[in-house]
Design a protein around this motif. Structure first.
Motif, short mmCIF file in Angstrom:
data_model
loop_
_atom_site.label_atom_id
_atom_site.label_comp_id
_atom_site.label_asym_id
_atom_site.label_seq_id
_atom_site.Cartn_x
_atom_site.Cartn_y
_atom_site.Cartn_z
N ILE B 84 0.85 -1.20 0.00
CA ILE B 84 0.00 0.00 0.00
C ILE B 84 0.88 1.24 0.00
O ILE B 84 0.70 2.15 -0.80
N VAL B 152 -3.50 -2.21 -5.98
CA VAL B 152 -3.83 -0.94 -5.33
C VAL B 152 -3.73 0.23 -6.29
O VAL B 152 -4.45 1.22 -6.18
N VAL B 190 -7.14 -2.70 -1.81
CA VAL B 190 -6.35 -3.29 -0.72
C VAL B 190 -6.78 -4.72 -0.46
O VAL B 190 -5.97 -5.63 -0.35
#
Lengths: 305, 269
Positions: B84, B152, B190
């Motif tokens: 992330i 992501v 995510v």
């Protein structure tokens, strides 16, 4: 929608607060973002880049712990008839598999993008993708059951009277090709689908309006524009085939491929420098060549809208 | 493009045959596991789940299942957290080497697993990590990370920077912006990234072969070692359990996000 409402609320608040923050403050805050990159960079540096460099270093040492520089492992690999045969084998296989997967992948991708509709489309995609997300060894296992001399396929063909003796489909080149095609076609499919989806439909209509037949339109519009997809698919399929381990071992009867030798060198004969040299000789030229080809050909086929 | 009817018929016939080809081995493995015979046969004779009972009741087979589950969960969680951050930084920061860095982070997708496995094996040994669970974990994270980053990236580029800019203008710190604005908006990416990373670890064979401890196996490696010597319904049941988890995750990803969105990249990479 939630995002829109949040957006409106923030815009209202900004109006109330007044002027925007000074530039220097924004830049300082953005600077903190670099920290987000640190964990990933550390992992890559330590566990990806460094090990590859280390592999390169090992390949030019006399023994794993040796301190001398030597190119003997490279000369061993390049001059030995055995290793030459191995590499040619792998190369030959990779070329065949690339050709097969390109044709199959293209047909499937074309069918998916231009013919499939509605619910069958989703099912189509899931069926092509599912093999990719199940373990390669399980797929190979399935082919072991199907293609064996006493396997399901031979049973079926003999029962139907199509053949009298079982076909030899395993532990040879045929088994290898089937196994590799099964594993790698989905990759080619994905690459080509991405590109085909980007082709504007108007181009086809325009070419038809100009008098082209269906096939001519396909040949001059769709086919050339799908070449980048074929290339990027090749970029994935070729290295994977040339370095494959599981399929050659399980379905090819321990066929002479580089990956098996590399694995043995590291885990059985403990000849790390030789294994490293072999890995470098197998992988690096293939990747370099493909990168070169991709760079040369890609601008030619770039679409400008 | 609208292909003519004959073309469509030919394409559909081809497609059906091809799709059959793709699920053939999976169907065969699952089918073979349900036989009531003691030997492996497809189509199965009789119907029985005794082989599943036997596989799950035998610690030699239960243990790899648990190991693979734990490893995959650990890999997924770690790579998601790391990924992330990397993805956000790559999307939002503008700097000269950005594209090169992106390419580097895609490295594990390009370099063959044999090479990564061999490289990690000898390098980790040098720094004191021999073949074992830690080495295995490291190897899995390295190859799972690119998938998380890609998963992501999509939502990140879609939502754009304006909300985050606005939040910063309202004096939120970077962490507050991340926590209250960015993360909730990319939540889909995510979760999809986590699930993808889980699958990648769950099914991995080649890297695992290099880095595994000597006496403990993951599921794929257990199957690998087994089928070289013989095949029987027991290992078919064991393999089917692995397939079941894969399928569940695939269906989950598809139900939640649409599998196409997650796995097809928009910009032709």
């Amino acid at each position: 929608m939630a995002v829109g409402q949040a957006h409106m609320a923030l815009r209202r608040s900004v109006h109330e607060v007044g002027s925007a923050r000074p530039r220097s403050v924004t830049r300082r805050r953005v600077g903190a973002m670099w920290w987000l990159l640190v964990p990933a960079l550390t992992i890559y540096a330590l566990f990806f880049v460094l090990p590859l460099v280390s592999l390169l270093t090992v390949s030019v040492r006399t023994t794993s712990a040796g301190a001398e520089f030597t190119l003997e492992h490279y000369t061993d690999v390049i001059t030995s008839a055995y290793y030459q045969g191995l590499l040619l084998n792998s190369l030959n296989l990779a070329l065949q598999v690339s050709a097969i997967t390109m044709v199959l992948g293209f047909l499937l991708a074309y069918a998916f993008v231009f013919v499939a509709r509605g619910r069958s489309r989703r099912l189509f995609y899931i069926v092509v993708l599912t093999p990719l997300l199940t373990s390669e060894i399980i797929r190979a296992f399935g082919w072991l059951i199907t293609l064996g001399r006493e396997g399901s396929l031979n049973d079926l063909l003999i029962w139907a009277g199509v053949i009298d003796d079982p076909l030899e489909l395993l532990f040879n080149q045929t088994g290898l090709l089937i196994g590799h095609t099964h594993v790698l076609t989905p990759f080619m499919f994905l690459s080509i689908v991405t590109v085909l989806q980007g082709i504007p439909r108007e181009l086809d209509k325009a070419s038809r309006d100009l008098g082209a037949s269906g096939f001519a339109a396909f040949r001059t519009v769709v086919l050339p524009m799908s070449v980048p997809g074929l290339l990027s698919g090749l970029l994935v399929v070729f290295p994977l085939t040339i370095s494959a381990y599981v399929v050659p071992l399980v379905l090819g009867g321990g066929a002479d491929v580089a990956a098996i030798e590399i694995y043995d060198a590291f885990l059985f004969t403990f000849n790390e420098p030789l294994g490293a040299a072999l890995a470098v000789v197998t992988v690096v030229p293939a990747l370099a060549l493909l990168a070169l080809v991709a760079r040369i050909l890609r601008p030619k086929w770039q679409v400008s809208t | 493009m609208n292909p003519s009817l004959p073309t469509r018929v030919v394409l559909w016939s081809f497609t059906v045959a091809a799709l059959g080809f793709f699920i053939c081995p999976i169907v065969v493995v699952v089918g073979s596991s349900l036989t009531s015979t003691g030997y492996l046969t497809f189509p199965p004779r009789g119907f029985s789940v005794e082989w599943y009972r036997e596989a799950l009741g035998d610690p030699r087979y239960l243990r790899p299942i648990l190991i693979s589950l734990a490893l995959a969960a650990g890999t997924a969680t770690t790579s998601t957290i790391v990924g992330i951050g990397a993805s956000i930084a790559l999307e939002r920061l503008r700097f000269r080497g950005r594209d090169a860095l992106r390419a580097l982070l895609s490295g594990p997708l390009v370099i063959p697993q044999v090479m990564i496995g061999a490289a990690l094996l000898q390098f980790l040994a040098v720094i004191g990590i021999v073949r074992g669970t830690t080495a295995l974990f490291i190897g899995h994270v390295v190859i799972a990370l690119p998938f998380v980053i890609r998963a992501v990236e999509g939502p990140l580029s879609q939502i754009g920077e304006r909300l985050e800019d606005a939040s910063r203008d309202l004096q939120a710190t970077m962490f507050e912006t991340l926590r209250f604005v960015t993360l909730p908006l990319i939540r889909a990416g995510v979760i999809a990234g986590w699930l993808l990373a889980f699958i990648i670890s769950w099914i991995n064979v080649e890297i695992s072969l290099f880095l595994m401890p000597l006496f403990d196996s993951t599921m794929p490696v257990t199957i690998f070692n087994y089928v070289q010597y013989g095949i029987d319904p027991l290992i078919a049941a064991f393999a089917s359990i692995s397939i079941a988890i894969s399928v569940v995750l695939i269906v989950l990803i598809d139900a939640l996000f649409g599998i196409e969105q997650v796995t097809l990249s928009k910009n032709g990479e």
